[in-house]
Design a protein around this motif. Structure first.
Motif, PDB file in Angstrom:
ATOM      1  N   LEU A  67       0.863  -1.168   0.000  1.00  0.00           N
ATOM      2  CA  LEU A  67       0.000   0.000   0.000  1.00  0.00           C
ATOM      3  C   LEU A  67       0.905   1.224   0.000  1.00  0.00           C
ATOM      4  O   LEU A  67       1.659   1.458   0.953  1.00  0.00           O
ATOM      5  N   VAL A  68       0.858   1.992  -1.095  1.00  0.00           N
ATOM      6  CA  VAL A  68       1.727   3.148  -1.283  1.00  0.00           C
ATOM      7  C   VAL A  68       0.953   4.425  -0.961  1.00  0.00           C
ATOM      8  O   VAL A  68      -0.179   4.607  -1.419  1.00  0.00           O
ATOM      9  N   ALA A  86       3.867   0.370   2.508  1.00  0.00           N
ATOM     10  CA  ALA A  86       3.653  -0.667   3.512  1.00  0.00           C
ATOM     11  C   ALA A  86       3.543  -2.007   2.798  1.00  0.00           C
ATOM     12  O   ALA A  86       2.463  -2.384   2.317  1.00  0.00           O
ATOM     13  N   PRO A  87       4.646  -2.760   2.677  1.00  0.00           N
ATOM     14  CA  PRO A  87       4.617  -4.050   1.975  1.00  0.00           C
ATOM     15  C   PRO A  87       3.912  -5.115   2.793  1.00  0.00           C
ATOM     16  O   PRO A  87       3.897  -5.059   4.032  1.00  0.00           O
ATOM     17  N   VAL A  88       3.338  -6.104   2.104  1.00  0.00           N
ATOM     18  CA  VAL A  88       2.633  -7.183   2.797  1.00  0.00           C
ATOM     19  C   VAL A  88       3.402  -8.503   2.729  1.00  0.00           C
ATOM     20  O   VAL A  88       2.984  -9.485   3.338  1.00  0.00           O
ATOM     21  N   GLY A  89       4.517  -8.531   1.998  1.00  0.00           N
ATOM     22  CA  GLY A  89       5.290  -9.765   1.878  1.00  0.00           C
ATOM     23  C   GLY A  89       4.745 -10.656   0.779  1.00  0.00           C
ATOM     24  O   GLY A  89       3.646 -11.197   0.896  1.00  0.00           O
ATOM     25  N   GLY A  90       5.484 -10.774  -0.304  1.00  0.00           N
ATOM     26  CA  GLY A  90       5.069 -11.643  -1.397  1.00  0.00           C
ATOM     27  C   GLY A  90       4.114 -10.971  -2.357  1.00  0.00           C
ATOM     28  O   GLY A  90       3.723  -9.807  -2.195  1.00  0.00           O
ATOM     29  N   ARG A  91       3.714 -11.729  -3.371  1.00  0.00           N
ATOM     30  CA  ARG A  91       2.799 -11.231  -4.406  1.00  0.00           C
ATOM     31  C   ARG A  91       1.514 -12.056  -4.374  1.00  0.00           C
ATOM     32  O   ARG A  91       1.552 -13.278  -4.442  1.00  0.00           O
ATOM     33  N   HIS A  92       0.392 -11.356  -4.281  1.00  0.00           N
ATOM     34  CA  HIS A  92      -0.905 -12.000  -4.054  1.00  0.00           C
ATOM     35  C   HIS A  92      -1.966 -11.545  -5.056  1.00  0.00           C
ATOM     36  O   HIS A  92      -3.149 -11.748  -4.818  1.00  0.00           O
ATOM     37  N   GLU A  93      -1.534 -10.929  -6.161  1.00  0.00           N
ATOM     38  CA  GLU A  93      -2.438 -10.320  -7.144  1.00  0.00           C
ATOM     39  C   GLU A  93      -3.292  -9.260  -6.459  1.00  0.00           C
ATOM     40  O   GLU A  93      -4.528  -9.348  -6.356  1.00  0.00           O
ATOM     41  N   ALA A  94      -2.604  -8.214  -5.957  1.00  0.00           N
ATOM     42  CA  ALA A  94      -3.285  -7.081  -5.332  1.00  0.00           C
ATOM     43  C   ALA A  94      -4.327  -6.524  -6.291  1.00  0.00           C
ATOM     44  O   ALA A  94      -4.049  -6.277  -7.458  1.00  0.00           O
ATOM     45  N   HIS A  95      -5.540  -6.311  -5.778  1.00  0.00           N
ATOM     46  CA  HIS A  95      -6.607  -5.876  -6.683  1.00  0.00           C
ATOM     47  C   HIS A  95      -7.398  -4.733  -6.054  1.00  0.00           C
ATOM     48  O   HIS A  95      -6.992  -3.600  -6.151  1.00  0.00           O
ATOM     49  N   HIS A  96      -8.513  -5.023  -5.371  1.00  0.00           N
ATOM     50  CA  HIS A  96      -9.336  -3.952  -4.821  1.00  0.00           C
ATOM     51  C   HIS A  96      -9.331  -3.986  -3.299  1.00  0.00           C
ATOM     52  O   HIS A  96      -8.849  -4.923  -2.668  1.00  0.00           O
ATOM     53  N   GLY A  97      -9.925  -2.948  -2.716  1.00  0.00           N
ATOM     54  CA  GLY A  97     -10.010  -2.846  -1.263  1.00  0.00           C
ATOM     55  C   GLY A  97     -10.982  -1.753  -0.881  1.00  0.00           C
ATOM     56  O   GLY A  97     -11.620  -1.136  -1.742  1.00  0.00           O
ATOM     57  N   GLY A  98     -11.086  -1.485   0.427  1.00  0.00           N
ATOM     58  CA  GLY A  98     -11.987  -0.442   0.878  1.00  0.00           C
ATOM     59  C   GLY A  98     -11.838  -0.181   2.360  1.00  0.00           C
ATOM     60  O   GLY A  98     -11.294  -0.999   3.107  1.00  0.00           O
ATOM     61  N   PHE A  99     -12.334   0.982   2.784  1.00  0.00           N
ATOM     62  CA  PHE A  99     -12.291   1.368   4.186  1.00  0.00           C
ATOM     63  C   PHE A  99     -13.453   0.751   4.964  1.00  0.00           C
ATOM     64  O   PHE A  99     -14.516   0.487   4.405  1.00  0.00           O
ATOM     65  N   ARG A 115      -6.008 -13.929   0.253  1.00  0.00           N
ATOM     66  CA  ARG A 115      -5.646 -13.280   1.512  1.00  0.00           C
ATOM     67  C   ARG A 115      -6.207 -11.859   1.549  1.00  0.00           C
ATOM     68  O   ARG A 115      -6.319 -11.193   0.524  1.00  0.00           O
ATOM     69  N   ILE A 116      -6.544 -11.414   2.752  1.00  0.00           N
ATOM     70  CA  ILE A 116      -7.041 -10.064   2.972  1.00  0.00           C
ATOM     71  C   ILE A 116      -6.115  -9.384   3.970  1.00  0.00           C
ATOM     72  O   ILE A 116      -5.851  -9.915   5.051  1.00  0.00           O
ATOM     73  N   PHE A 117      -5.636  -8.204   3.601  1.00  0.00           N
ATOM     74  CA  PHE A 117      -4.666  -7.470   4.412  1.00  0.00           C
ATOM     75  C   PHE A 117      -5.342  -6.243   5.008  1.00  0.00           C
ATOM     76  O   PHE A 117      -5.943  -5.444   4.287  1.00  0.00           O
ATOM     77  N   ILE A 118      -5.250  -6.107   6.328  1.00  0.00           N
ATOM     78  CA  ILE A 118      -5.924  -5.026   7.038  1.00  0.00           C
ATOM     79  C   ILE A 118      -4.879  -4.025   7.525  1.00  0.00           C
ATOM     80  O   ILE A 118      -3.955  -4.377   8.270  1.00  0.00           O
ATOM     81  N   PHE A 119      -5.051  -2.767   7.090  1.00  0.00           N
ATOM     82  CA  PHE A 119      -4.124  -1.702   7.441  1.00  0.00           C
ATOM     83  C   PHE A 119      -4.779  -0.726   8.411  1.00  0.00           C
ATOM     84  O   PHE A 119      -5.949  -0.343   8.227  1.00  0.00           O
ATOM     85  N   ASP A 120      -4.033  -0.297   9.408  1.00  0.00           N
ATOM     86  CA  ASP A 120      -4.432   0.801  10.284  1.00  0.00           C
ATOM     87  C   ASP A 120      -4.053   2.105   9.579  1.00  0.00           C
ATOM     88  O   ASP A 120      -2.876   2.364   9.337  1.00  0.00           O
ATOM     89  N   VAL A 121      -5.078   2.907   9.208  1.00  0.00           N
ATOM     90  CA  VAL A 121      -4.795   4.183   8.560  1.00  0.00           C
ATOM     91  C   VAL A 121      -5.097   5.363   9.483  1.00  0.00           C
ATOM     92  O   VAL A 121      -4.909   6.515   9.089  1.00  0.00           O
ATOM     93  N   ALA A 122      -5.562   5.098  10.701  1.00  0.00           N
ATOM     94  CA  ALA A 122      -5.970   6.157  11.608  1.00  0.00           C
ATOM     95  C   ALA A 122      -4.825   6.665  12.476  1.00  0.00           C
ATOM     96  O   ALA A 122      -4.727   7.863  12.748  1.00  0.00           O
TER      97      ALA A 122
END
Length: 440
Positions: A67-68, A86-99, A115-122
């Motif tokens: 996530l750049v 913020a790298p997630v380690g490896g390649r997982h065919e990053a596609h879509h996401g949402g808040f 896989r689903i990666f959850i980022f703290d953006v707050a």
């Protein structure tokens, strides 16, 4: 199938009312993206950052999906530049996401391994931090695979899948709590298992996008293809006549609260992104079809029946420009449509949704995918990557984030970032961030 009926808590109910009030007061002070869940807290003022969910490329930088964060603050010394990854380690065919609805987390999905990666953006909006990975999506969902993105519901996240554990297109909608706990799975109807939907003879079970129109208690889903197709190289796929038959041709109208499919709409040509109109009396949505290059309107008729019909061509359908993403302005007057193969964005006047008219076009790059526009319609952002095995090769494999100003007549460049030169990867989806959301 597990069915649930939403019973929001007092806090969530207040949040929903606040979001609805903001939506109905859609004036220039609201500068958030237009194509978001109506249940989500919105930015007031201008966005500070654009988060770009980016596919890793072997041998380029760390090679990882990431996530750049891009600084889009006018006057900042780092304006128009990537300031964090913020790298997630490896390649997982990053596609879509949402808040999430409170916008404190960003959920990003990987198509290849579910896989689903959850980022703290707050905590620090300039530097999102990976805090959790959901790696049992297939198991918990009962066999759904290929999480396409994440859509905010009150206290929950709705995850549309593109596939299942067998790699075919039979898909589902999967619900999680904001804390990352599995709640329920709702399979899309098929002719063999209609789940109560009308017109089920045309149901194919494919999935893609999912969007909600709360005041009509309607959820709309669209359709793409399964893992066996979307992970294949595009030139190879297009030569396989049987594989090309395995693409979605339907949209489904759901009873949102009951999570019950009502009726299946035949929309040939692979309907992808769904954009509901924002007007308080507008009961319609747009989609575009990738393989037939058309804008389709899904609308409610007198008596409550929902219908779908093609309302405009996008470019020359015979040339296969491949529409991939659309963005509807907050006043429901204009629709941006991106086409991948010719790298062009087109703007349609949709003030009469039944008769769109193209009013502008501009070539953005050799290839083009996502478009995000600000609520006031003044800033437009574009990214380039479609899928790792579908992007162009050689000199035409441009990988960029480009920003423009839009005055309703012309797109004027603001900045451009070459993600390959920056050794970041292939930029896919964008989302807006702002420090003001977490000031108190």
């Amino acid at each position: 199938m597990t069915r649930v009926r939403s019973r929001p808590s007092g806090r969530i109910a207040r949040l929903r009312r606040a979001c609805t009030a903001l939506l109905l007061a859609a004036g220039p002070a609201l500068a958030d993206e237009t194509c978001q869940s109506p249940y989500m807290v919105r930015i007031t003022g201008v966005e500070d950052f654009v988060y770009v969910w980016t596919l890793g490329v072997e041998g380029l930088g760390d090679g990882s999906d990431k996530l750049v964060t891009v600084d889009v603050r006018e006057g900042s010394p780092t304006f128009g530049r990537p300031i964090h990854a913020a790298p997630v380690g490896g390649r997982h065919e990053a596609h879509h996401g949402g808040f999430t609805d409170d916008r404190r987390q960003f959920w990003a999905a990987g198509l290849s391994d579910s896989r689903i990666f959850i980022f703290d953006v707050a905590t620090d909006p300039a530097k999102p931090r990976l805090v959790r990975v959901i790696d049992d999506f297939v198991e918990k969902s009962g066999g759904a695979a290929g999480p396409h993105g994440a859509y905010a519901l009150p206290g929950r996240m709705l995850i549309p899948s593109l596939s299942n554990k067998d790699g075919t297109g039979k898909a589902a909608l999967v619900e999680y709590s904001n804390g990352g706990d599995y709640i329920a799975t709702h399979w899309l109807p098929t002719a063999e298992a209609p789940n109560g939907a009308a017109n089920a003879a045309v149901a194919d079970g494919y999935g893609y996008d999912a969007r909600v129109l709360p005041r009509r208690n309607v959820m709309l889903t669209s359709s793409f293809t399964g893992l066996d197709n979307y992970m294949r190289p595009l030139p190879e796929l297009m030569k396989d006549a049987e594989a090309m038959k395995r693409f979605g041709q339907t949209m489904v109208v759901w009873d949102f609260h009951a999570r019950q499919p009502r009726t299946v709409l035949h929309v040939p040509g692979v309907p992808l992104e769904i954009r509901w109109a924002w007007g308080p009396q507008h009961s319609y949505a747009f989609t575009s079809t990738a393989l037939t290059s058309q804008i389709w309107l899904v609308h409610e008729e007198a008596g409550g029946a929902w219908r779908a019909k093609p309302v405009a061509d996008i470019g020359d359908p015979a040339a296969l420009p491949v529409p991939v993403d659309i963005s509807l302005s907050a006043d429901d007057s204009t629709l941006f449509v991106d086409t991948f193969m010719d790298g062009t964005t087109r703007v349609f006047d949709v003030s009469d949704p039944h008769r769109p008219k193209q009013i502008y076009e501009k070539k953005i790059g050799a290839q083009l995918n996502m478009v995000s526009q600000s609520w006031d319609g003044r800033r437009i952002y574009y990214t380039s990557s479609l899928l790792a095995n579908w992007d162009k090769t050689g000199a035409e494999n441009e990988q960029f984030l480009k920003a423009y100003a839009w005055d309703r007549k012309e797109l004027t460049p603001r900045f451009s970032i070459d993600f390959t030169a920056e050794r970041l990867g292939r930029p896919h989806m964008m989302a807006f961030g702002a420090r003001s959301l977490y000031a108190n």
